[in-house]
Design a protein around this motif. Structure first.
Motif, short mmCIF file in Angstrom:
data_model
loop_
_atom_site.label_atom_id
_atom_site.label_comp_id
_atom_site.label_asym_id
_atom_site.label_seq_id
_atom_site.Cartn_x
_atom_site.Cartn_y
_atom_site.Cartn_z
N LEU A 105 46.02 45.33 35.11
CA LEU A 105 47.19 44.33 34.56
C LEU A 105 48.30 45.04 33.91
CD1 LEU A 105 44.55 41.34 33.70
CD2 LEU A 105 46.27 41.34 35.72
N LEU A 106 49.51 44.77 34.33
CA LEU A 106 50.49 45.27 33.54
C LEU A 106 50.66 44.29 32.30
CD1 LEU A 106 53.04 45.84 36.28
CD2 LEU A 106 51.41 47.40 35.30
N GLN A 107 51.38 44.63 31.25
CA GLN A 107 51.70 43.85 30.28
C GLN A 107 52.31 42.47 30.70
OE1 GLN A 107 53.40 46.00 26.89
NE2 GLN A 107 51.63 47.08 26.81
N ARG A 108 53.18 42.77 31.50
CA ARG A 108 53.88 41.43 31.95
C ARG A 108 52.69 40.26 32.62
NH1 ARG A 108 55.57 42.04 37.54
NH2 ARG A 108 56.44 43.99 36.62
N ASP A 109 51.72 40.92 33.20
CA ASP A 109 50.72 40.05 33.71
C ASP A 109 50.02 39.24 32.57
OD1 ASP A 109 51.06 40.89 36.71
OD2 ASP A 109 50.25 42.40 35.92
N TYR A 110 49.56 39.95 31.60
CA TYR A 110 48.94 39.34 30.43
C TYR A 110 49.88 38.25 29.64
CZ TYR A 110 45.10 42.80 30.34
OH TYR A 110 44.10 43.51 30.48
N ALA A 111 51.01 38.77 29.70
CA ALA A 111 52.17 37.77 29.19
C ALA A 111 52.00 36.36 30.09
CB ALA A 111 53.39 38.59 29.37
N GLU A 112 52.02 36.68 31.35
CA GLU A 112 51.94 35.48 32.39
C GLU A 112 50.83 34.78 32.43
OE1 GLU A 112 53.19 37.10 36.10
OE2 GLU A 112 55.65 37.32 35.74
N ASN A 129 53.52 43.01 24.29
CA ASN A 129 53.56 44.44 23.87
C ASN A 129 53.38 44.52 22.62
OD1 ASN A 129 55.37 46.82 22.66
ND2 ASN A 129 54.62 47.31 24.66
N ARG A 130 53.95 43.64 21.55
CA ARG A 130 53.57 43.56 20.20
C ARG A 130 52.37 43.28 19.75
NH1 ARG A 130 59.52 41.71 19.56
NH2 ARG A 130 60.67 43.75 18.96
N SER A 131 51.70 42.33 20.50
CA SER A 131 50.33 42.01 20.23
C SER A 131 49.46 42.90 20.55
CB SER A 131 49.94 40.74 20.91
OG SER A 131 50.98 39.62 20.74
N PHE A 132 49.66 43.71 21.70
CA PHE A 132 48.86 44.95 22.12
C PHE A 132 48.95 45.90 20.90
CE2 PHE A 132 48.51 43.46 26.53
CZ PHE A 132 47.21 43.63 26.93
N LYS A 133 50.25 46.24 20.41
CA LYS A 133 50.22 46.97 19.35
C LYS A 133 49.26 46.82 18.16
CE LYS A 133 53.98 49.05 16.52
NZ LYS A 133 55.38 48.78 16.14
N GLY A 138 49.61 53.54 28.60
CA GLY A 138 51.04 52.97 28.99
C GLY A 138 50.94 52.55 30.56
N ASP A 139 49.56 53.19 31.18
CA ASP A 139 49.61 52.60 32.62
C ASP A 139 48.74 51.76 33.26
OD1 ASP A 139 47.56 53.74 31.75
OD2 ASP A 139 47.20 55.55 33.20
N GLY A 140 48.71 50.59 32.40
CA GLY A 140 47.88 49.55 32.65
C GLY A 140 46.62 49.76 32.62
N ARG A 141 46.09 50.95 32.39
CA ARG A 141 44.58 51.15 31.72
C ARG A 141 44.57 50.70 30.20
NH1 ARG A 141 43.59 56.79 31.77
NH2 ARG A 141 41.41 56.28 31.46
N ILE A 142 43.11 50.01 30.05
CA ILE A 142 42.89 49.63 28.72
C ILE A 142 41.70 49.93 28.43
CG2 ILE A 142 42.47 47.57 27.28
CD1 ILE A 142 44.77 46.19 28.56
N ILE A 143 41.35 50.84 27.08
CA ILE A 143 40.21 51.40 26.74
C ILE A 143 39.79 50.24 25.63
CG2 ILE A 143 39.07 53.19 25.68
CD1 ILE A 143 40.52 53.83 28.52
N ILE A 144 38.40 49.82 25.81
CA ILE A 144 37.66 48.98 24.70
C ILE A 144 37.20 49.95 23.69
CG2 ILE A 144 36.34 46.99 24.43
CD1 ILE A 144 38.42 46.41 26.57
#
Lengths: 247, 247
Positions: free
Chosen positions: B177-184, B194-198, B210-216
DNA sequence: CGCTGCATTGAAATATCTCAATCAATGTGG
DNA sequence: CCACATTGATTGAGATATTTCAATGCAGCG
């Protein structure tokens, strides 16, 4: 008949007389509940589902601090927790708003209905899917509209649903939600709900009396304000489609 | 088997071999879809439902300005629009995230399945009710949590669901998912996402590349932050209940 | 009469949005 | 290989929406 209003205005192909009778006969008991009473709690093991004959019921999730988020609302003609039949427990709480009259339908009786009347089974499935469709619109409402729009959208939905079951007189909303309830449904504080109602009054759209009563002054403007499109309620004649397929 | 993952991890009483085979045989065609492609549009008349074999699909409503609100998200093993079988049209849009492989199942074939295998019919009903349960939690998420909590809650749900179907490796979220998708999905702007991810990164909870990958990084802290309680996903062994009732 | 619950209002704090710019990675054409 | 365009992530600054806290008003009720 107590279950007269089930799916009223929703099915292009109505239920057959024998199906209606079977549903009616599945009712084990009619119960009157006082205002603000919990009927089913999250996690509870279920043996019955409840059909709402008269009144309003609120479905909600609670956060850690005990704050409620309404996730649904039921009026006359709705099965409140039919999904409990297939899931065996609920993931949310259900309680009355004002006084309510419900019909208790044992899951055993529903199982028999479903076996004997495939078309009725389909209708019951459909009815739980209507809930899901409304949930989706609630997500949209909270996710995309501002406070004023959220309240307007909720009221617009209520009006449409009340019309289906013949409970709207064109003037006053017969659902005595408090401003706190609107707030809990719309994901805002009750102070902000109050300010939003004030603006809706100033716009001449509705007139909230202090006592939970709400007079609708300009229905068209209400719908416009929140870009309401009621097609998700799957009313008759919405589209020329045979919902539920052919018999 | 293409439909191997259907309701995996969800049913205390598994489907029978013959039911699984019947479902498998109901598949008319396997289709590969490119990224960001619309599969079904709101209002469209439906003759088929789609089962998601591989990939991610997004379900969304659009507002007047064309802004999306995600109302659901599907991963391998989900029926994307099984409710279309009983409703005959959808009230929302469905599209792919990345490339996706879906199995097309004609409604006629589903009708046969439902007639011949009552227990499978119940399982399919159950599967649409799971969607509704997730919708309710999405309402809670948007209505009661702040931006950071919403994102965390969505990711927590994803992790749990991926675990059910054996698609989570304990480290990286395989849903690009892109950050835009999370936003939507969360009802916020992408700048705010973006600020929340930060902040989530600063807390050491996750590491969004940066590329949509998210490491937990810290799953427990993730769940804690958003008061996540996954019981609404009705996993096996959650409770000692015979979901779907006895055979 | 004095409660109580709800509606209403004000003022300050906080969360979120909007607009605009920059950056980094990737792909494309020459 | 370079120049350039595109896409998504990131940041800053100011505007707006919403919350919080606190107070007041108002009606029903024992």
């Amino acid at each position: 008949m107590r279950t007269e209003l089930f799916l009223k205005g929703r099915l292009r192909h109505d239920l057959r007389a024998e199906e209606k009778r079977a549903l009616e006969d599945a009712v084990a008991e009619v119960i009157t509940l006082p205002p603000r009473t919990t009927l089913v709690e999250r996690g509870e093991r279920l043996e019955n589902s409840y059909y709402l004959i008269e009144g309003t019921m609120l479905r909600h999730l609670d956060d850690r601090k005990g704050e409620r988020q309404l996730v649904g609302l039921n009026i006359s003609g709705d099965f409140v927790d039919l999904h409990g039949f297939a899931m065996k427990r609920l993931d949310h709480n259900v309680g009355t708003l004002g006084q309510a009259v419900v019909a208790k339908v044992p899951h055993k009786a529903i199982a028999t209905l479903v076996d004997q009347f495939p078309h009725l089974a389909r209708a019951m499935w459909f009815s739980t899917l209507l809930d899901a469709a409304m949930h989706r619109e609630w997500i949209f409402r909270i996710g995309r509209l501002n406070a004023e729009g959220r309240i307007a959208h909720l009221i617009a939905e209520l009006i449409d649903r009340l019309k289906f079951v013949g409970k709207y007189d064109g003037n006053e909303l017969p659902v005595p939600l408090l401003q706190r309830d609107y707030a809990e449904a719309c994901g805002i504080t009750s102070v902000h709900a109050n300010r939003s109602f004030k603006r809706l009054r100033e716009r001449g759209i509705l007139d909230p009396r202090g006592d939970g009563r709400i007079i609708i002054l300009d229905e068209a403007a209400l719908y416009r304000l929140c870009e309401f499109d009621g097609s998700y309620l799957y009313g008759d004649g919405e589209l020329a489609l045979e919902t539920l397929g052919d018999r």
